[in-house]
Design an enzyme around this catalytic site. Structure first.
Site, PDB file in Angstrom:
ATOM      1  N   CYS A  71      26.109  35.746 -36.387  1.00 42.19           N
ATOM      2  CA  CYS A  71      26.849  34.964 -37.377  1.00 42.19           C
ATOM      3  C   CYS A  71      25.949  34.204 -38.329  1.00 42.19           C
ATOM      4  O   CYS A  71      26.428  33.526 -39.229  1.00 42.19           O
ATOM      5  CB  CYS A  71      27.845  34.030 -36.702  1.00 42.19           C
ATOM      6  SG  CYS A  71      27.155  33.084 -35.373  1.00 42.19           S
ATOM      7  N   CYS A 107      29.115  27.140 -37.779  1.00 42.97           N
ATOM      8  CA  CYS A 107      30.544  26.843 -37.769  1.00 42.97           C
ATOM      9  C   CYS A 107      30.824  25.541 -37.023  1.00 42.97           C
ATOM     10  O   CYS A 107      29.933  24.963 -36.399  1.00 42.97           O
ATOM     11  CB  CYS A 107      31.300  27.983 -37.105  1.00 42.97           C
ATOM     12  SG  CYS A 107      30.924  28.122 -35.354  1.00 42.97           S
ATOM     13  N   CYS A 131      28.692  30.051 -29.245  1.00 41.70           N
ATOM     14  CA  CYS A 131      28.198  28.776 -29.790  1.00 41.70           C
ATOM     15  C   CYS A 131      27.695  27.873 -28.667  1.00 41.70           C
ATOM     16  O   CYS A 131      26.691  27.173 -28.826  1.00 41.70           O
ATOM     17  CB  CYS A 131      29.306  28.042 -30.548  1.00 41.70           C
ATOM     18  SG  CYS A 131      29.926  28.964 -31.960  1.00 41.70           S
TER      19      CYS A 131
END
Lengths: 129, 169
Positions: A37, A62, A105
């Site tokens: 990402c 994010c 994440c």
């Protein structure tokens, strides 16, 4: 995809954003990234007498990546290195209610903690020669 | 699905994009539901699912990241999510510094422009290297280059956002 309240809270009020002096012998820096990402995360710890006295992070990514690293710095403060090493991504997932697509994440945050600790130890070892 | 086969194109990264787009339009026209209004229900369904496939194939091929992913996946390589190797520390340092510079540049038109044009050049360079690796069949070399292109794409998006912000969007 909806973010949990806790993720939004950390995203809007991230704790411990900033930088510690990476050249300080008592500072360990972890720099990790998620190629899938394009996220990049830097997490730093300051260690005195075996205890983490300060932790800072900077994450470009994010909301979940920011929240994961923000939470990690909160948890790290006051912990010994040994305690810090036991922090697992699953605890972050649970605390932040991360959905399956955002688990990576929390993995990134765990990697950042481990790599900051490894950097600190490498510096100490180099100092002893 | 092999998007190259669907559009009848060679399985290469470097494609004639005009030709690819023309193939997509041509097939979409041939498969348009209006042309099957009087056809038997099963034929109509077939045409519809083919049309969906053609659209998906075009979406996969027009984007360089998805095009690379398609080729690598068809070659049996694992891409995406957490399957790719971790980026090298020196590379991450570069990414971090570029991101921090962009943060500092925000609000200063000249500085943002500089960052944007560098981001564009980096994206083009990353795309070129990735394409060259794929087209010579060096798929294992291509995987970290795909990671680089993802970072470059992400950074270019952010830089453009800062640029739009300056323009008052």
């Amino acid at each position: 995809m909806a973010y949990s309240d806790k993720v939004i809270e950390h995203y809007e009020n991230p704790r411990n954003v900033g930088t510690l002096d990476k050249n300080d012998d008592n500072v360990g820096t972890g720099l990790v990234g998620a190629p899938a990402c394009g996220d990049v995360m830097r997490l730093q710890i300051k260690v005195e007498a075996g205890k983490i006295v300060d932790a800072k992070f900077k994450t470009f990514g994010c909301g979940s990546a920011i929240a994961s690293s923000s939470l990690a710095t909160e948890w790290l403060k006051g912990k010994s290195l040994e305690e810090a090493e036991t922090i697992q991504n699953t605890a972050i997932v649970e605390e932040l209610n991360l959905p399956p697509v955002k688990i990576h994440c929390s993995v990134l945050a765990e990697d950042a903690i481990k790599s900051a600790i490894a950097d600190f130890r490498a510096k100490q070892a180099a100092k002893k020669g | 699905m092999d998007p190259f086969a669907v559009l009848g194109l060679p399985r290469r990264f470097t494609l004639d994009m005009k030709q690819a787009e023309a193939r997509h339009l041509e097939l979409s026209k041939t498969l348009h539901p209006d042309r099957y209004a009087a056809a038997a229900p099963n034929e109509r369904r077939m045409a519809l699912s083919r049309a969906v496939e053609v659209n998906e194939a075009w979406r996969a091929l027009r984007d360089p990241i998805k095009r690379a992913e398609a080729i690598l996946t068809l070659a049996g390589k694992q891409v995406g999510e957490t399957r790719e190797p971790k980026p090298a520390p020196a590379f991450l340092m570069e990414v971090m510094e570029a991101r921090e510079e962009l943060d500092e540049a925000k609000g200063n038109a000249e500085h943002v422009e500089r960052v944007v044009s560098r981001a564009r050049a980096q994206f083009a360079a990353a795309e070129g290297e990735l394409g060259a690796a794929i087209d010579r069949g060096a798929f294992d070399d291509a995987i970290p280059l795909l990671g680089r292109l993802r970072y470059a794409a992400r950074f270019l998006d952010e830089a453009r956002l800062a640029e739009d912000h300056l323009a008052g969007f």
